[in-house]
Design a protein around this motif. Sequence first.
Motif, PDB file in Angstrom:
ATOM      1  N   LYS A   1      15.796  12.252  -1.334  1.00  0.00           N
ATOM      2  CA  LYS A   1      16.817  12.475  -0.898  1.00  0.00           C
ATOM      3  C   LYS A   1      17.624  10.855  -0.361  1.00  0.00           C
ATOM      4  N   ALA A   2      16.958  10.144   0.144  1.00  0.00           N
ATOM      5  CA  ALA A   2      17.769   8.768   0.603  1.00  0.00           C
ATOM      6  C   ALA A   2      18.207   8.044  -0.780  1.00  0.00           C
ATOM      7  N   SER A   3      17.698   8.156  -1.746  1.00  0.00           N
ATOM      8  CA  SER A   3      18.261   7.569  -3.006  1.00  0.00           C
ATOM      9  C   SER A   3      19.482   8.243  -3.589  1.00  0.00           C
ATOM     10  N   ARG A   4      19.705   9.555  -3.287  1.00  0.00           N
ATOM     11  CA  ARG A   4      21.012  10.183  -3.788  1.00  0.00           C
ATOM     12  C   ARG A   4      21.996   9.920  -2.741  1.00  0.00           C
TER      13      ARG A   4
ATOM     14  N   HIS B   1       0.840  -1.269  -0.161  1.00  0.00           N
ATOM     15  CA  HIS B   1       0.049   0.069   0.007  1.00  0.00           C
ATOM     16  C   HIS B   1       0.992   1.305   0.186  1.00  0.00           C
ATOM     17  N   THR B   2       0.494   2.272  -0.825  1.00  0.00           N
ATOM     18  CA  THR B   2       1.220   3.484  -0.777  1.00  0.00           C
ATOM     19  C   THR B   2       1.741   4.146   0.779  1.00  0.00           C
ATOM     20  N   ASN B   3       0.880   3.944   1.619  1.00  0.00           N
ATOM     21  CA  ASN B   3       1.330   4.427   2.801  1.00  0.00           C
ATOM     22  C   ASN B   3       2.463   3.882   3.506  1.00  0.00           C
ATOM     23  N   LEU B   4       2.824   2.621   3.109  1.00  0.00           N
ATOM     24  CA  LEU B   4       3.990   2.105   3.817  1.00  0.00           C
ATOM     25  C   LEU B   4       5.156   2.276   2.895  1.00  0.00           C
ATOM     26  N   ARG B   5       5.199   2.509   1.611  1.00  0.00           N
ATOM     27  CA  ARG B   5       6.346   2.636   1.009  1.00  0.00           C
ATOM     28  C   ARG B   5       7.461   3.620   1.279  1.00  0.00           C
ATOM     29  N   GLY B   6       7.112   4.775   1.944  1.00  0.00           N
ATOM     30  CA  GLY B   6       8.368   5.564   2.432  1.00  0.00           C
ATOM     31  C   GLY B   6       9.173   4.661   3.779  1.00  0.00           C
ATOM     32  N   GLU B   7       8.289   4.200   4.411  1.00  0.00           N
ATOM     33  CA  GLU B   7       8.557   3.274   5.727  1.00  0.00           C
ATOM     34  C   GLU B   7       9.552   2.383   5.170  1.00  0.00           C
ATOM     35  N   PHE B   8       9.412   1.759   4.193  1.00  0.00           N
ATOM     36  CA  PHE B   8      10.232   0.450   3.819  1.00  0.00           C
ATOM     37  C   PHE B   8      11.393   1.186   2.674  1.00  0.00           C
ATOM     38  N   ILE B   9      11.128   1.982   1.780  1.00  0.00           N
ATOM     39  CA  ILE B   9      12.112   2.487   0.938  1.00  0.00           C
ATOM     40  C   ILE B   9      13.281   3.032   1.435  1.00  0.00           C
ATOM     41  N   ILE B  10      13.092   4.095   2.435  1.00  0.00           N
ATOM     42  CA  ILE B  10      14.336   4.955   3.038  1.00  0.00           C
ATOM     43  C   ILE B  10      15.331   3.905   3.653  1.00  0.00           C
TER      44      ILE B  10
ATOM     45  N   PRO C   1       1.546   5.573  -7.149  1.00  0.00           N
ATOM     46  CA  PRO C   1       2.409   6.606  -6.571  1.00  0.00           C
ATOM     47  C   PRO C   1       3.521   6.333  -5.695  1.00  0.00           C
ATOM     48  N   LEU C   2       4.561   6.943  -5.650  1.00  0.00           N
ATOM     49  CA  LEU C   2       5.700   6.813  -4.576  1.00  0.00           C
ATOM     50  C   LEU C   2       5.417   6.890  -3.384  1.00  0.00           C
ATOM     51  N   ALA C   3       4.607   7.893  -2.944  1.00  0.00           N
ATOM     52  CA  ALA C   3       4.239   8.066  -1.488  1.00  0.00           C
ATOM     53  C   ALA C   3       3.038   8.734  -1.412  1.00  0.00           C
ATOM     54  N   PRO C   4       2.477   8.819  -0.053  1.00  0.00           N
ATOM     55  CA  PRO C   4       1.173   9.686  -0.195  1.00  0.00           C
ATOM     56  C   PRO C   4       1.287  11.058   0.129  1.00  0.00           C
ATOM     57  N   SER C   5       2.445  11.552   0.364  1.00  0.00           N
ATOM     58  CA  SER C   5       2.631  13.139   0.538  1.00  0.00           C
ATOM     59  C   SER C   5       3.909  13.485  -0.189  1.00  0.00           C
ATOM     60  N   ARG C   6       3.839  14.726  -0.216  1.00  0.00           N
ATOM     61  CA  ARG C   6       4.925  15.494  -1.103  1.00  0.00           C
ATOM     62  C   ARG C   6       6.290  15.098  -0.081  1.00  0.00           C
ATOM     63  N   GLN C   7       6.187  15.745   1.210  1.00  0.00           N
ATOM     64  CA  GLN C   7       7.231  15.486   1.886  1.00  0.00           C
ATOM     65  C   GLN C   7       7.922  14.250   1.894  1.00  0.00           C
ATOM     66  N   GLU C   8       7.118  13.005   2.051  1.00  0.00           N
ATOM     67  CA  GLU C   8       7.745  11.724   2.087  1.00  0.00           C
ATOM     68  C   GLU C   8       8.305  11.548   0.765  1.00  0.00           C
ATOM     69  N   MET C   9       7.725  11.916  -0.530  1.00  0.00           N
ATOM     70  CA  MET C   9       8.402  11.642  -1.744  1.00  0.00           C
ATOM     71  C   MET C   9       9.743  12.352  -1.763  1.00  0.00           C
ATOM     72  N   VAL C  10       9.839  13.788  -1.281  1.00  0.00           N
ATOM     73  CA  VAL C  10      11.132  14.232  -1.203  1.00  0.00           C
ATOM     74  C   VAL C  10      12.262  13.613  -0.214  1.00  0.00           C
ATOM     75  N   ASP C  11      11.725  12.945   0.932  1.00  0.00           N
ATOM     76  CA  ASP C  11      12.452  12.211   2.030  1.00  0.00           C
ATOM     77  C   ASP C  11      13.132  10.866   0.848  1.00  0.00           C
ATOM     78  N   ILE C  12      12.196  10.351   0.303  1.00  0.00           N
ATOM     79  CA  ILE C  12      12.785   9.147  -0.457  1.00  0.00           C
ATOM     80  C   ILE C  12      13.814   9.306  -1.494  1.00  0.00           C
TER      81      ILE C  12
ATOM     82  N   ALA D   1      15.778   0.623   3.214  1.00  0.00           N
ATOM     83  CA  ALA D   1      16.413   0.015   2.375  1.00  0.00           C
ATOM     84  C   ALA D   1      17.285   0.732   1.367  1.00  0.00           C
ATOM     85  N   LEU D   2      17.136   1.864   0.698  1.00  0.00           N
ATOM     86  CA  LEU D   2      18.034   2.559   0.182  1.00  0.00           C
ATOM     87  C   LEU D   2      19.263   2.992   1.141  1.00  0.00           C
TER      88      LEU D   2
END
Length: 114
Positions: A111-114, A75-84, A98-109, A86-87
């Motif tokens: 950032k973690a990917s970089r 579910h989208t709500n769990l993605r940032g919790e897992f992705i960050i 969608p990557l995340a449920p909020s703009r801030q969580e997308m920004v955080d993801i 892992a990266l």
Amino acid sequence: MKIHRVAMVGCGALAQQAHLPNIRKNPRLKLAVTCDVDAATAQICKEKFGADRVETDWHKLIGDKDIDLFVLATHTNLRGEFIIPALEAGQPVYTEKPLAPSRQEMVDIVKASR
């Protein structure tokens, strides 16, 4: 040719109808783990798609040296919790939109990917 070991996290309809069959068809991929909060679903997918093992707690997979790639179908709500995490552990993650449920969580993801 290197064989990449994949962990399928989330074993619902999308995983069973698209991701898992595609992983099985690709000679460069080996299904290492099926992971789902529902142990029965994870076990069914393990047997049907030939995974090496089952897990119900994704936290145990972060940093696992036997996993080269995560395919995330939760579910989208769990993605940032897992992705960050892992990266941050240096493990690549493929996920759907969608990557995340909020703009801030997308920004955080991102950032973690970089």
